[in-house]
Design a protein around this motif. Structure first.
Motif, short mmCIF file in Angstrom:
data_model
loop_
_atom_site.label_atom_id
_atom_site.label_comp_id
_atom_site.label_asym_id
_atom_site.label_seq_id
_atom_site.Cartn_x
_atom_site.Cartn_y
_atom_site.Cartn_z
N VAL A 26 0.40 -5.08 8.24
CA VAL A 26 0.37 -3.67 8.61
C VAL A 26 1.72 -3.08 8.20
N PHE A 27 1.69 -1.98 7.45
CA PHE A 27 2.88 -1.35 6.90
C PHE A 27 3.05 0.06 7.46
N ASN A 28 4.30 0.44 7.69
CA ASN A 28 4.63 1.82 8.01
C ASN A 28 5.32 2.39 6.78
N ALA A 29 4.58 3.13 5.99
CA ALA A 29 5.09 3.73 4.75
C ALA A 29 5.46 5.18 5.05
N ASP A 30 6.71 5.39 5.42
CA ASP A 30 7.22 6.73 5.73
C ASP A 30 6.36 7.46 6.75
N GLY A 31 5.95 6.75 7.80
CA GLY A 31 5.18 7.36 8.88
C GLY A 31 3.68 7.21 8.75
N GLU A 32 3.19 6.78 7.59
CA GLU A 32 1.76 6.52 7.41
C GLU A 32 1.52 5.03 7.57
N LEU A 33 0.51 4.68 8.33
CA LEU A 33 0.22 3.27 8.59
C LEU A 33 -0.93 2.78 7.72
N PHE A 34 -0.74 1.59 7.15
CA PHE A 34 -1.75 0.97 6.29
C PHE A 34 -1.88 -0.50 6.66
N LEU A 68 -1.30 0.57 -1.19
CA LEU A 68 -1.70 0.33 0.20
C LEU A 68 -2.92 1.14 0.60
N ARG A 69 -3.18 2.25 -0.08
CA ARG A 69 -4.32 3.10 0.26
C ARG A 69 -5.64 2.51 -0.20
N THR A 70 -5.62 1.81 -1.34
CA THR A 70 -6.87 1.30 -1.93
C THR A 70 -6.93 -0.22 -2.02
N GLY A 71 -5.78 -0.88 -1.94
CA GLY A 71 -5.71 -2.32 -2.13
C GLY A 71 -5.71 -2.74 -3.59
N ARG A 72 -5.81 -1.80 -4.49
CA ARG A 72 -5.87 -2.13 -5.92
C ARG A 72 -4.49 -2.47 -6.47
N PRO A 73 -4.46 -3.45 -7.38
CA PRO A 73 -3.18 -3.76 -8.01
C PRO A 73 -2.77 -2.61 -8.93
N THR A 74 -1.47 -2.36 -8.99
CA THR A 74 -0.98 -1.29 -9.85
C THR A 74 -0.25 -1.83 -11.07
#
Length: 110
Positions: A26-34, A68-74
């Motif tokens: 679980v990540f907190n990316a600048d206030g958004e949780l994923f 983190l939004r889609t799980g897709r590799p970038t």
């Protein structure tokens, strides 16, 4: 839903690993949780130990990066996505609803 931690215990730019099967980060990316599966799809490395930048996490082993939004590799070397999970905050506690569970499919709460 799986309780993770208190929201105040997961500051921006940080992550926490759930030691479940399979592990979830679980990540907190600048206030958004994923929440995503914690194991890199390229090789067995913990993504929660990687580097968070915006809505991406870089694997600490071979620098594969995942949205983190889609799980897709970038970027390579990862080619397969990781599963994403729903994150909720209820009464100041972060919870994860795992993808693929009956609860996640029908939207009901535990």
């Amino acid at each position: 839903m799986i309780p993770v931690c208190r929201l105040e215990d997961l500051p921006a730019g940080e992550s926490v690993r759930l030691d479940i099967t399979p592990p979830v980060a679980v990540f907190n990316a600048d206030g958004e949780l994923f929440a995503i599966d914690d194991t890199c799809s390229h090789q067995d490395a913990s993504l929660s130990e990687g580097w968070l930048e915006g809505c991406s996490v870089e694997c600490p082993l071979h620098a594969a990066s995942f949205d983190l939004r889609t799980g897709r590799p970038t970027c390579l070397p990862a080619r397969r996505p990781v599963r994403t999970h729903q994150v909720y905050v209820e009464d100041g506690v972060v919870h994860v609803r795992l993808a693929g569970t009956e609860e996640a499919r029908d939207g009901s709460a535990a």
